[in-house]
Motif scaffolding. Structure first.
Motif, PDB file in Angstrom:
ATOM      1  N   GLY A 122       0.849  -1.192   0.000  1.00 46.94           N
ATOM      2  CA  GLY A 122       0.000   0.000   0.000  1.00 46.94           C
ATOM      3  C   GLY A 122       0.880   1.236   0.000  1.00 46.94           C
ATOM      4  O   GLY A 122       1.909   1.257   0.674  1.00 46.94           O
ATOM      5  N   VAL A 123       0.510   2.252  -0.776  1.00 50.96           N
ATOM      6  CA  VAL A 123       1.249   3.509  -0.776  1.00 50.96           C
ATOM      7  C   VAL A 123       0.297   4.611  -0.341  1.00 50.96           C
ATOM      8  O   VAL A 123      -0.803   4.745  -0.881  1.00 50.96           O
ATOM      9  CB  VAL A 123       1.828   3.823  -2.175  1.00 50.96           C
ATOM     10  N   ILE A 124       0.724   5.373   0.667  1.00 55.59           N
ATOM     11  CA  ILE A 124      -0.030   6.555   1.089  1.00 55.59           C
ATOM     12  C   ILE A 124       0.818   7.764   0.729  1.00 55.59           C
ATOM     13  O   ILE A 124       1.991   7.830   1.097  1.00 55.59           O
ATOM     14  CB  ILE A 124      -0.295   6.543   2.605  1.00 55.59           C
ATOM     15  N   ALA A 125       0.258   8.694  -0.027  1.00 55.89           N
ATOM     16  CA  ALA A 125       0.996   9.908  -0.377  1.00 55.89           C
ATOM     17  C   ALA A 125       0.154  11.116   0.005  1.00 55.89           C
ATOM     18  O   ALA A 125      -1.079  11.093  -0.118  1.00 55.89           O
ATOM     19  CB  ALA A 125       1.336   9.929  -1.864  1.00 55.89           C
ATOM     20  N   THR A 126       0.830  12.167   0.474  1.00 53.92           N
ATOM     21  CA  THR A 126       0.128  13.371   0.925  1.00 53.92           C
ATOM     22  C   THR A 126       0.584  14.574   0.119  1.00 53.92           C
ATOM     23  O   THR A 126       1.746  14.658  -0.288  1.00 53.92           O
ATOM     24  CB  THR A 126       0.412  13.651   2.414  1.00 53.92           C
ATOM     25  N   GLY A 127      -0.327  15.513  -0.094  1.00 53.61           N
ATOM     26  CA  GLY A 127       0.021  16.788  -0.730  1.00 53.61           C
ATOM     27  C   GLY A 127       0.728  16.583  -2.057  1.00 53.61           C
ATOM     28  O   GLY A 127       0.369  15.724  -2.863  1.00 53.61           O
ATOM     29  N   ILE A 128       1.783  17.367  -2.278  1.00 47.25           N
ATOM     30  CA  ILE A 128       2.479  17.329  -3.561  1.00 47.25           C
ATOM     31  C   ILE A 128       3.190  15.993  -3.765  1.00 47.25           C
ATOM     32  O   ILE A 128       3.496  15.602  -4.895  1.00 47.25           O
ATOM     33  CB  ILE A 128       3.458  18.521  -3.693  1.00 47.25           C
ATOM     34  N   ALA A 129       3.442  15.243  -2.685  1.00 43.88           N
ATOM     35  CA  ALA A 129       4.086  13.933  -2.821  1.00 43.88           C
ATOM     36  C   ALA A 129       3.206  12.959  -3.613  1.00 43.88           C
ATOM     37  O   ALA A 129       3.702  11.959  -4.145  1.00 43.88           O
ATOM     38  CB  ALA A 129       4.408  13.363  -1.440  1.00 43.88           C
ATOM     39  N   VAL A 130       1.910  13.263  -3.710  1.00 40.24           N
ATOM     40  CA  VAL A 130       1.001  12.459  -4.533  1.00 40.24           C
ATOM     41  C   VAL A 130       1.543  12.365  -5.965  1.00 40.24           C
ATOM     42  O   VAL A 130       1.539  11.305  -6.588  1.00 40.24           O
ATOM     43  CB  VAL A 130      -0.419  13.079  -4.528  1.00 40.24           C
ATOM     44  N   ASN A 131       2.046  13.489  -6.478  1.00 34.33           N
ATOM     45  CA  ASN A 131       2.537  13.510  -7.869  1.00 34.33           C
ATOM     46  C   ASN A 131       3.736  12.593  -8.054  1.00 34.33           C
ATOM     47  O   ASN A 131       3.853  11.894  -9.058  1.00 34.33           O
ATOM     48  CB  ASN A 131       2.961  14.922  -8.275  1.00 34.33           C
ATOM     49  N   TYR A 132       4.659  12.651  -7.071  1.00 29.09           N
ATOM     50  CA  TYR A 132       5.866  11.824  -7.187  1.00 29.09           C
ATOM     51  C   TYR A 132       5.473  10.348  -7.136  1.00 29.09           C
ATOM     52  O   TYR A 132       6.000   9.521  -7.877  1.00 29.09           O
ATOM     53  CB  TYR A 132       6.871  12.181  -6.085  1.00 29.09           C
ATOM     54  N   ALA A 133       4.531  10.032  -6.264  1.00 24.44           N
ATOM     55  CA  ALA A 133       4.073   8.646  -6.155  1.00 24.44           C
ATOM     56  C   ALA A 133       3.431   8.184  -7.463  1.00 24.44           C
ATOM     57  O   ALA A 133       3.748   7.117  -7.985  1.00 24.44           O
ATOM     58  CB  ALA A 133       3.094   8.515  -5.000  1.00 24.44           C
ATOM     59  N   LEU A 134       2.536   9.013  -8.016  1.00 24.09           N
ATOM     60  CA  LEU A 134       1.823   8.607  -9.237  1.00 24.09           C
ATOM     61  C   LEU A 134       2.797   8.417 -10.395  1.00 24.09           C
ATOM     62  O   LEU A 134       2.640   7.505 -11.207  1.00 24.09           O
ATOM     63  CB  LEU A 134       0.755   9.641  -9.607  1.00 24.09           C
ATOM     64  N   GLU A 135       3.811   9.275 -10.470  1.00 26.10           N
ATOM     65  CA  GLU A 135       4.773   9.146 -11.570  1.00 26.10           C
ATOM     66  C   GLU A 135       5.537   7.819 -11.462  1.00 26.10           C
ATOM     67  O   GLU A 135       5.788   7.155 -12.460  1.00 26.10           O
ATOM     68  CB  GLU A 135       5.733  10.339 -11.566  1.00 26.10           C
ATOM     69  N   VAL A 136       5.873   7.432 -10.242  1.00 23.02           N
ATOM     70  CA  VAL A 136       6.630   6.190 -10.068  1.00 23.02           C
ATOM     71  C   VAL A 136       5.709   4.971 -10.224  1.00 23.02           C
ATOM     72  O   VAL A 136       6.104   3.955 -10.807  1.00 23.02           O
ATOM     73  CB  VAL A 136       7.339   6.182  -8.696  1.00 23.02           C
ATOM     74  N   ASP A 152       5.448   3.288 -13.470  1.00 26.43           N
ATOM     75  CA  ASP A 152       6.565   2.426 -13.876  1.00 26.43           C
ATOM     76  C   ASP A 152       6.672   1.158 -13.032  1.00 26.43           C
ATOM     77  O   ASP A 152       7.560   0.346 -13.256  1.00 26.43           O
ATOM     78  CB  ASP A 152       7.906   3.168 -13.664  1.00 26.43           C
ATOM     79  N   TYR A 153       5.818   1.028 -12.017  1.00 24.24           N
ATOM     80  CA  TYR A 153       5.987  -0.060 -11.057  1.00 24.24           C
ATOM     81  C   TYR A 153       5.314  -1.323 -11.599  1.00 24.24           C
ATOM     82  O   TYR A 153       4.172  -1.275 -12.056  1.00 24.24           O
ATOM     83  CB  TYR A 153       5.380   0.356  -9.709  1.00 24.24           C
ATOM     84  N   PRO A 154       6.014  -2.469 -11.555  1.00 23.60           N
ATOM     85  CA  PRO A 154       5.487  -3.660 -12.235  1.00 23.60           C
ATOM     86  C   PRO A 154       4.281  -4.308 -11.532  1.00 23.60           C
ATOM     87  O   PRO A 154       3.453  -4.927 -12.207  1.00 23.60           O
ATOM     88  CB  PRO A 154       6.682  -4.620 -12.228  1.00 23.60           C
ATOM     89  N   ASP A 155       4.164  -4.196 -10.208  1.00 26.67           N
ATOM     90  CA  ASP A 155       3.108  -4.917  -9.482  1.00 26.67           C
ATOM     91  C   ASP A 155       1.938  -3.999  -9.131  1.00 26.67           C
ATOM     92  O   ASP A 155       2.097  -2.782  -9.061  1.00 26.67           O
ATOM     93  CB  ASP A 155       3.695  -5.503  -8.187  1.00 26.67           C
ATOM     94  N   PRO A 156       0.764  -4.586  -8.869  1.00 25.58           N
ATOM     95  CA  PRO A 156      -0.364  -3.756  -8.427  1.00 25.58           C
ATOM     96  C   PRO A 156      -0.102  -3.186  -7.030  1.00 25.58           C
ATOM     97  O   PRO A 156       0.560  -3.824  -6.206  1.00 25.58           O
ATOM     98  CB  PRO A 156      -1.546  -4.723  -8.413  1.00 25.58           C
ATOM     99  N   VAL A 157      -0.602  -1.988  -6.788  1.00 26.29           N
ATOM    100  CA  VAL A 157      -0.366  -1.287  -5.515  1.00 26.29           C
ATOM    101  C   VAL A 157      -1.670  -0.631  -5.071  1.00 26.29           C
ATOM    102  O   VAL A 157      -2.368  -0.024  -5.877  1.00 26.29           O
ATOM    103  CB  VAL A 157       0.720  -0.189  -5.710  1.00 26.29           C
ATOM    104  N   HIS A 158      -2.015  -0.780  -3.779  1.00 21.79           N
ATOM    105  CA  HIS A 158      -3.127   0.006  -3.222  1.00 21.79           C
ATOM    106  C   HIS A 158      -2.629   1.437  -3.030  1.00 21.79           C
ATOM    107  O   HIS A 158      -1.488   1.636  -2.624  1.00 21.79           O
ATOM    108  CB  HIS A 158      -3.557  -0.536  -1.855  1.00 21.79           C
ATOM    109  N   PHE A 159      -3.493   2.398  -3.299  1.00 11.65           N
ATOM    110  CA  PHE A 159      -3.006   3.790  -3.222  1.00 11.65           C
ATOM    111  C   PHE A 159      -3.999   4.689  -2.487  1.00 11.65           C
ATOM    112  O   PHE A 159      -5.185   4.704  -2.796  1.00 11.65           O
ATOM    113  CB  PHE A 159      -2.771   4.336  -4.640  1.00 11.65           C
ATOM    114  N   LEU A 160      -3.491   5.407  -1.511  1.00 14.21           N
ATOM    115  CA  LEU A 160      -4.321   6.385  -0.784  1.00 14.21           C
ATOM    116  C   LEU A 160      -3.717   7.772  -0.943  1.00 14.21           C
ATOM    117  O   LEU A 160      -2.567   8.012  -0.569  1.00 14.21           O
ATOM    118  CB  LEU A 160      -4.414   6.019   0.705  1.00 14.21           C
TER     119      LEU A 160
END
Lengths: 530, 192
Positions: free
Chosen positions: A237-251, A254-262
């Motif tokens: 699971g990935v939790i991203a807040t504020g502007i870090a949401v963008n960095y998470a979405l960009e990565v 490219d990520y090979p496996d499924p990920v839960h995202f908040l």
């Protein structure tokens, strides 16, 4: 593209406020927050809105609270350390609540591009028990302001909008709403039990604020700005807040496996959503721009049994500094692309005082004057003149916070430091230097205060100052400084010897003296010339 | 279509005008963009850069990740090397050759030339010389802007309306000389 506007994050926030029925903006300039105010100011006449720079952030916050009390929607802007100055009204405004919608727009500076620290204002929101919005992009900075004002009025609390440097100063195309809300009417009622924080009232207000918390959390959980995506088969699971949401979405792209995202961009922390993503994940990576707030709240004292929570606290992400895509890639076990060329050791190019800067001439005179006093100490302050700390001037042993040049010199002089010299700009003096100078004058403290009057707020982009020239001199005298020991300088090379003499004679005086070099900022002259 | 570029220079050299013009052209081409810039203390004669991302799809990060930039566009040759980690292996450097020396330890010209020579793909432009030939030394930045056009997939005319917005108030002559500078830079870059 038709209908699109190109705006900095700060400008988008300003426009969003204007389109959401704003009546006024107050604030004090400070990088990276300044353009929120300036954008509103640029539209103020057209939109019939008041835009008033304040003497400091505390004053600005209270002025804004006054406008809210009167029933109008209002924003107050400042940088993160400015909120320290405004902490008193800030903490108490969560007790009074608001009249018209009230938004505190505070811009944090992760990595300290232009600041003394990188404190995370979300902690302040939690401390005051108020909601916080943290836009992840320019469009959200625009869109959120309607929700901010509505929530503020419905729940009767001020709301924080937390910006960060990278969003404040990044431009993108946004689509504005076609529907512009009208300003609110002047309030007519009186509510002493709400607005007069005498202890009997305050105790009741405090209880009411506590009772609002579950509803504020519920609203965070249901907010359109927070979103949970569950992916079948995912264990991370990935939790991203504020502007870090963008960095998470960009990565994640490219990520090979499924990920839960908040995605979290509205607080208080949406507990239910966090519980859901934690339930379905083995490992939870928390990516935040700022301190590890969500990560530390999730861990509590003892962690979550059977779950691995990683982020800034575990070293998977850096403990300090701005977030970026590279950091997130590494934290998720992905390689970081490299350039193909070897990279030479490039010499630094730090900022410096501009060519022709009046401060430079003052420093040259000061350096010659203090040559006779090897034990001198210089207490500098916040502004362009802090750059005088570096060679060739080396004028400044201390710089802590707005106004501390005067107060710390008083304390050091009391301890026996001589000569104790304060270096403070005209705007910083009005912000927080006047108050300690009253005390210095009263006790005739043995300090020499140099107020560098360049007639504007230079570092943040040439805003108008509240007092310059004769007005500033009169203010200094009215604080109790003996007119015999208020000396004026003209900081130009041709007056160097004369200036050294004036400084030398005031250093020799064992009492409070104030020296005011008067010459306009050359950047300001250029700006006005255009 | 995706183009990531770093604009670099020294505070006061005017790189924000270049980024404004590229963003303006991008919008006219129906592209999305994000452009992160530097304000505040660093603007006082320090190193400044702008991350500029253009794309026909959504752009998430305001910052360009390491090794991803298609282009480093610099108005000062030393500043190129500060941002080299961002350049992708097949990326290109386009820079003005005129140094801006305001630090005591600025590299010797032979050292700097050596660094520039080892770049696999570069276009070195005597922007000041070209600007002087055109008749206005102040349009050197616009020459550099024009040189970015082939890499960005723009025709030189793509910047015309942006130049109107930026320089219209200063008169037709200034607009015209800037248009000429764009085309001069474009021609230099197109030859590479």
């Amino acid at each position: 593209m038709a209908g699109h506007l190109t705006l900095l994050g700060n400008e988008a926030l300003g426009l969003g406020s204007l389109h959401a029925g704003l009546s006024g903006v107050f604030g004090y300039p400070g990088t990276p927050s300044t353009e929120v105010f300036e954008f509103v100011q640029s539209q103020a006449e057209k939109m019939g809105v008041r835009a008033i720079w304040s003497a400091n952030e505390k004053v600005g916050y209270e002025e804004a609270l006054g406008m809210s009390y009167a029933g109008k929607r209002v924003i107050v802007t400042m940088k993160h350390v400015g909120l320290n100055v405004a902490a008193d009204p800030f903490m108490n405004s969560s007790m009074t609540g608001v009249g018209g919608g009230f938004a505190l727009c505070v811009a944090d500076d992760p990595s300290m591009h232009s600041s003394q620290n990188e404190q995370d204002s979300r902690y302040f929101a939690e401390f005051a028990r108020i909601p916080c919005f943290e836009p992840s992009n320019q469009q959200e900075a625009y869109d959120m302001m309607r929700d901010v004002f509505e929530l503020s009025e419905t729940m009767d609390v001020p709301v924080m909008v937390r910006m960060v440097t990278r969003l404040s100063h990044s431009r993108a195309d946004i689509i504005p709403s076609e529907d512009i809300l009208p300003q609110k009417p002047l309030a007519t009622g009186h509510d002493i039990k709400k607005w007069v924080l005498l202890p009997p009232h305050a105790r009741i207000r405090n209880m009411q604020l506590i009772e609002k918390q579950p509803e504020l959390i519920r609203r965070s959980e249901q907010s359109r700005f927070n979103a949970l995506t569950i992916q079948p088969g995912a264990t991370l699971g990935v939790i991203a807040t504020g502007i870090a949401v963008n960095y998470a979405l960009e990565v994640l792209a490219d990520y090979p496996d499924p990920v839960h995202f908040l995605k979290i961009t509205q607080y208080p922390i949406p507990e239910g959503l966090i519980r859901k993503i934690t339930d379905v994940s083995n490992t939870i990576l928390v990516i935040e721009e700022g301190y590890p707030l969500v990560e530390s709240r999730m861990n509590g004292l003892f962690g979550v049994s059977g779950k691995t929570i990683i982020g800034r606290l575990t070293g998977h992400l850096p403990r300090t500094g701005e977030m970026n895509v590279d950091h997130v890639r590494r934290s998720m076990g992905l390689s970081v692309p490299q350039t193909g060329v070897s990279i030479p050791d490039v010499p630094g190019r730090p900022p410096a005082l501009c060519k022709g800067c009046p401060h430079a001439d003052t420093f040259r005179a000061l350096v010659d004057a203090v040559a006779a006093y090897p034990d001198n100490r210089m207490f500098s302050d916040i502004g362009c003149y802090t750059l005088g700390v570096y060679p060739p001037y080396q004028c400044g042993d201390v710089c802590v916070d707005m106004g501390a040049s005067v107060s710390m010199a008083i304390g050091a002089a009391a301890a026996g430091v001589y000569p104790a010299i304060s270096l403070i700009g005209d705007s910083t003096f009005i912000h927080s230097g006047m108050t300690p100078l009253i005390g210095a004058a009263k006790q005739n403290a043995d300090i020499t205060v140099i107020i560098l009057d360049n007639s504007l707020v230079a570092m943040t982009g040439a805003q108008e100052t509240m007092a310059t020239g004769d007005r500033l001199v009169n203010i200094v005298a009215s604080l109790g400084v003996d007119r015999e020991h208020i000396a004026l300088l003209n900081p130009l090379p041709k007056h160097h010897n004369e200036n050294v003499e004036i400084i030398t004679s005031e250093l020799a005086y064992h009492g409070t003296s104030v020296i005011i070099p008067q010459r306009a900022c050359i950047q300001g002259l250029k700006t006005k010339g255009n | 279509m995706k183009r990531d570029l770093i604009l670099s220079g020294v505070g006061g050299q005017g790189i924000l005008s270049i980024s404004f013009l590229i963003c303006h052209a991008a919008l006219e081409h129906g592209l999305r963009f994000k452009q992160a810039e530097v304000h505040g203390m660093a603007q006082r004669g320090g190193a400044v850069q702008s991350h500029l991302r253009l794309s026909d799809t959504i752009i998430h990060s305001d910052l360009i990740p390491s090794g991803q930039a298609h282009l480093i566009l610099s108005v000062e040759p030393l500043e190129v090397f500060r941002y080299l980690p961002y350049l992708r292996p097949d990326g290109i450097v386009i820079t003005a050759t005129e140094p801006f020396i305001n630090i005591p330890n600025y590299p010797e010209s032979a050292t700097l030339d050596g660094w520039l020579n080892q770049l696999p793909r570069k276009i070195l432009i005597d922007a000041k010389g070209i600007a002087q030939q055109i008749g206005n030394p102040r349009v050197a930045n616009t020459v550099i802007l024009g040189a970015s056009a082939p890499t960005l997939g723009f025709e030189p005319g793509a910047f015309d309306t942006g130049l109107d917005v930026l320089f219209g108030k200063k008169g037709d002559k200034i607009v015209a000389v800037n248009r000429e500078a764009v085309r001069a830079g474009y021609e230099v870059a197109r030859g590479h």
